[in-house]
Design an enzyme around this catalytic site. Structure first.
Site, mmCIF file in Angstrom:
data_model
loop_
_atom_site.group_PDB
_atom_site.id
_atom_site.type_symbol
_atom_site.label_atom_id
_atom_site.label_comp_id
_atom_site.label_asym_id
_atom_site.label_seq_id
_atom_site.Cartn_x
_atom_site.Cartn_y
_atom_site.Cartn_z
ATOM 1 N N LEU C 229 82.972 76.368 18.977
ATOM 2 C CA LEU C 229 82.532 74.766 19.415
ATOM 3 C C LEU C 229 82.071 75.736 21.619
ATOM 4 O O LEU C 229 82.347 75.713 22.059
ATOM 5 C CB LEU C 229 83.544 74.086 19.490
ATOM 6 C CG LEU C 229 82.723 72.352 19.836
ATOM 7 C CD1 LEU C 229 82.012 72.220 18.882
ATOM 8 C CD2 LEU C 229 84.577 71.573 19.962
ATOM 9 N N ASP C 230 80.811 75.208 20.932
ATOM 10 C CA ASP C 230 79.999 74.587 22.974
ATOM 11 C C ASP C 230 80.233 76.123 23.419
ATOM 12 O O ASP C 230 80.335 76.640 24.357
ATOM 13 C CB ASP C 230 80.545 73.928 23.311
ATOM 14 C CG ASP C 230 80.784 72.551 23.167
ATOM 15 O OD1 ASP C 230 79.911 72.316 22.102
ATOM 16 O OD2 ASP C 230 81.740 72.023 23.547
ATOM 17 N N ASP C 231 80.002 77.452 22.221
ATOM 18 C CA ASP C 231 79.802 78.693 22.659
ATOM 19 C C ASP C 231 79.161 79.585 22.122
ATOM 20 O O ASP C 231 78.534 80.496 22.833
ATOM 21 C CB ASP C 231 81.243 79.548 22.384
ATOM 22 C CG ASP C 231 81.786 80.785 22.888
ATOM 23 O OD1 ASP C 231 81.389 80.306 23.498
ATOM 24 O OD2 ASP C 231 81.692 81.752 21.733
#
Lengths: 286, 286, 286, 286
Positions: C229-231
């Protein structure tokens, strides 16, 4: 760093097929390891512009033979070109009047290696910055300028610049206008910082006029000096937000931070052969 | 939110001792809960400017009596003042020509509650944006404008604006110049977006001229319209970096993002009574 | 515009001598008029990356034979490559939940030609944005998602995407996390907007956490979606100044302007084949 | 400038009716000419914060009697307050290690009057910056710090600071972590510059980690030092755009410009009594 022994070629010519291939093949013939390459095509002007940097380690063409070897390609494509060697440091003169903030900044960047050049002299029309120059071990020459002695003053400046074999002149808040004759000698080799967002507020007292107009951002502009005041090719610009709480003194103070950054970027890009100027504009190969 | 029932007072007057105390004491007398207060002193002009917002819940002075109660203070200090109630939504007209990007943006912000106003009408000299207006349920009036009918066209526009009891006119890329007579009717009530960083590139085709000059940043400016073109008090400005890789079309495209943001901020600040204009400048109480 | 019939080649491979020459010579053989070329060398990873766009007018190699003709060069240098034709519009799906600001922005840019793609469908887990989709004539599919039906919901989404032959999925404030299985199907083809300056405030409620931490700037980040996530690789970021006068609602409002700009830039660059992703980073050939 | 003989009062207290009136009336009683006033209400924390600056010319209350005269108001409203006189220059110590860019900047600003303070000493754990200190006529003390002597080193530093009656300590890229014991002695009186956009990349080697993550902007943060590393109240932040063409050395070089500006703003605001810190946040009265 291999960059320490590299060559950089700047080329501009009418755009046509095969230009990238011609240059790439030429360099490949001599085993060049390309470090960086960047090109730009101006469709409106039908111009091709390129900057290419290669490692001289393993490059089989001696650089003293470069011009002769490259000439056929250059002639065929009607190229303007210039090659620079990282081993030869550009020689930069700084002109300054009384405000020291740009000078402090340039000297600091030079001392820590951010500006890769020699600084054989600083020229001023005032004594104010002598201590700073001496702290950095740089000769400081004061040449007074007034309405009546401008020609002689410029002759004296020119003699110093010639003797020092200067490649680049930086006007670090030098408050005298250079004559056409002087400027013509150094085409695209004199960089000025103007304390406004050009073309707004060209000429005198830009911060006062910005304040009077009530703008919400102030700016600074570095540009090559040409015969027309504040009109040469723009190299870099930056702005900063202000508000109604800022008076003229606040604008001047905030503007100093802009001026330093905008001037030093222009100087660095020039020293690194990243700027191609044409048509009163610049291409920055960053 | 208590903001929903609040009053906002804007004051400007010659600076003198005791102004803050006078206003604060007046409001305290009637148990005002102050939500926000901001003031500015222009030392050069010797002006005092203030914005103060208070909760009407618990405020013991009926707002219909406010003017009479505040008059002695206002007269003593020679104040210009205006009070606005959050319960009365300002009425905003939008003028647009063919470019829809600012209109789309304003309507979206209005729909999601970012712009707290009524929009009784959209006026255009073209049919292009009718669909958009209708999607938002807003009457759309087309009034053609040309060299010969300008006076009649403005009379027709004015009749619409009067009928709709409009407080604010937003020129969202409306490509006609309003007459002096028209502008005079709405002092500091007409907001325009100009697609340059004023005072640079005022007038026609600013992106083309920015491209020709070779600037490194483009800008947009929102301002109140006055009799002189692109010369009224600046409300907001913003800039964006460009490079030699951008042609005029790229400038136009990138500039749209600036225009929308810069115009909508000006409109919001006006609607929230955050702007005081004087001396062809603005104070923004944010 | 000749761009309308152009081809764009994206290449990445281990860096070695002669790469530029090899590609330039190949294109020259078939009389390519190069419109734009840009390359990058990652010295740390020893990677060469290039984007080159040429006019198909006068190009003597039929594009259906391109792969076969280019194969020997690609194999020799171990290239990953992809060629795109301007004549084939990419097909983009938009996922949205309730917040419409990014969707409004993308649809507006698409309508005025700023985003050169087809949008065969919009997928949502709510009804809220249906009117907007219909105004633009785009099919709108609501697929509810909850803890228990995630797998079926994604299967239904996938069926729609397959049927529509989608190339790119844009998560325009879609508030559901996609499963690993889903993401794996679309490597570097799902673009998300996260409402913080990553890696700060990844995960939930970034504006609330930015407010709590007392930062002086808020940000937004567009990135390719990966399993974590969000990476994923960051495509674009932008920030905006805030102050103590801004509460969480102000941050959310100001942040919307960031989110729209940052997402739309990423989408445009992707559609124009300007992005090369490697090592969880991106190169943007602008 | 009348600012030269002014007083500045900073107040924070629980919000309640009549606070502005109480302070304004108090000052009016003694004929204060208010130069600047700014206040902030934190609705979430129910806090009132104010900064008010007035001309001491004509102020009829001797400042040695201020505390006694103001005490009844302060007690009634449960105020924390502090008054500063422009006639008393704050005394600032600078800590530095080897990187000189922030030190050069602070000393330059101090020399030209931008930072209105005395600098009785510079403390370092290295000899490198001695020349710079001596050029400015400031005593330079080298106190080596290593794992084993930290406590003695801090004791030596503390003795110097006490002897010099220092009000503010600026860590201008001082690469040692101060102990809790040390920090506790100077609450909200130690300002640090961290070379990232906090809370991203707190701790060691932020530029390397920013490069590895592939962010598109780098930042710098000035903050008050607290017991937790890189976690104190943020005073100022700024960012700068980078691209794939920038390697770690470029980030470090570009970041220096951020660090200097961000640190110097924080120092100036502190010296001008513009900062109120509470709840691990700051209010900046600019």
């Amino acid at each position: 760093m291999s960059n320490k022994h590299s060559a950089t070629l700047l080329v501009s010519c009418p755009d046509s097929q095969g230009l990238v291939a011609a240059i790439a093949n030429f360099l490949l013939t001599y085993n060049a390891n390309i470090l960086h390459a960047d090109q730009h095509q101006d469709a409106v002007e039908n111009l091709f512009l390129m900057r290419i940097q290669w490692d001289l380690h393993g490059f089989s063409l001696p650089m003293e033979s470069f011009a002769a070897a490259f000439a056929p390609i250059a002639e065929k494509h009607n190229m303007s070109w210039e090659v620079s060697l990282s081993s030869r440091k550009p020689r930069m003169a700084i002109f300054v009047s009384k405000y020291e903030h740009c000078l402090v900044d340039l000297l600091h960047r030079w001392r820590i290696g951010e500006l890769d050049c020699d600084i054989p002299l600083i020229v001023s029309n005032h004594e104010d910055c002598r201590g700073l120059a001496e702290f950095h071990g740089i000769p400081y020459h004061v040449i007074s300028v007034n309405k009546d002695n401008k020609e002689q003053a410029e002759a004296a400046q020119w003699a110093l610049l010639e003797a020092a074999e200067v490649d680049l002149i930086v006007l670090a808040r030098y408050m005298q206008v250079l004559s056409h004759k002087f400027v013509e000698r150094y085409p695209h080799c004199v960089i000025n910082i103007h304390h406004s967002f050009l073309p707004a507020f060209d000429g005198a007292k830009p911060y006062h006029r910005a304040f009077a107009r009530g703008v919400k951002l102030i700016g600074a502009t570095s540009h090559y000096v040409t015969e027309i005041l504040d009109d040469g090719p723009i190299i870099e610009q930056e702005v900063m937000r202000i508000s109604h709480r800022d008076d003229v003194d606040d604008l001047i103070q905030k503007g100093r931070d802009l001026e330093r950054v905008v001037l030093s970027r222009a100087v660095r890009w020039h020293l690194e052969n990243r700027i191609l100027a044409y048509n009163n504009k610049t291409v920055i190969f960053d």
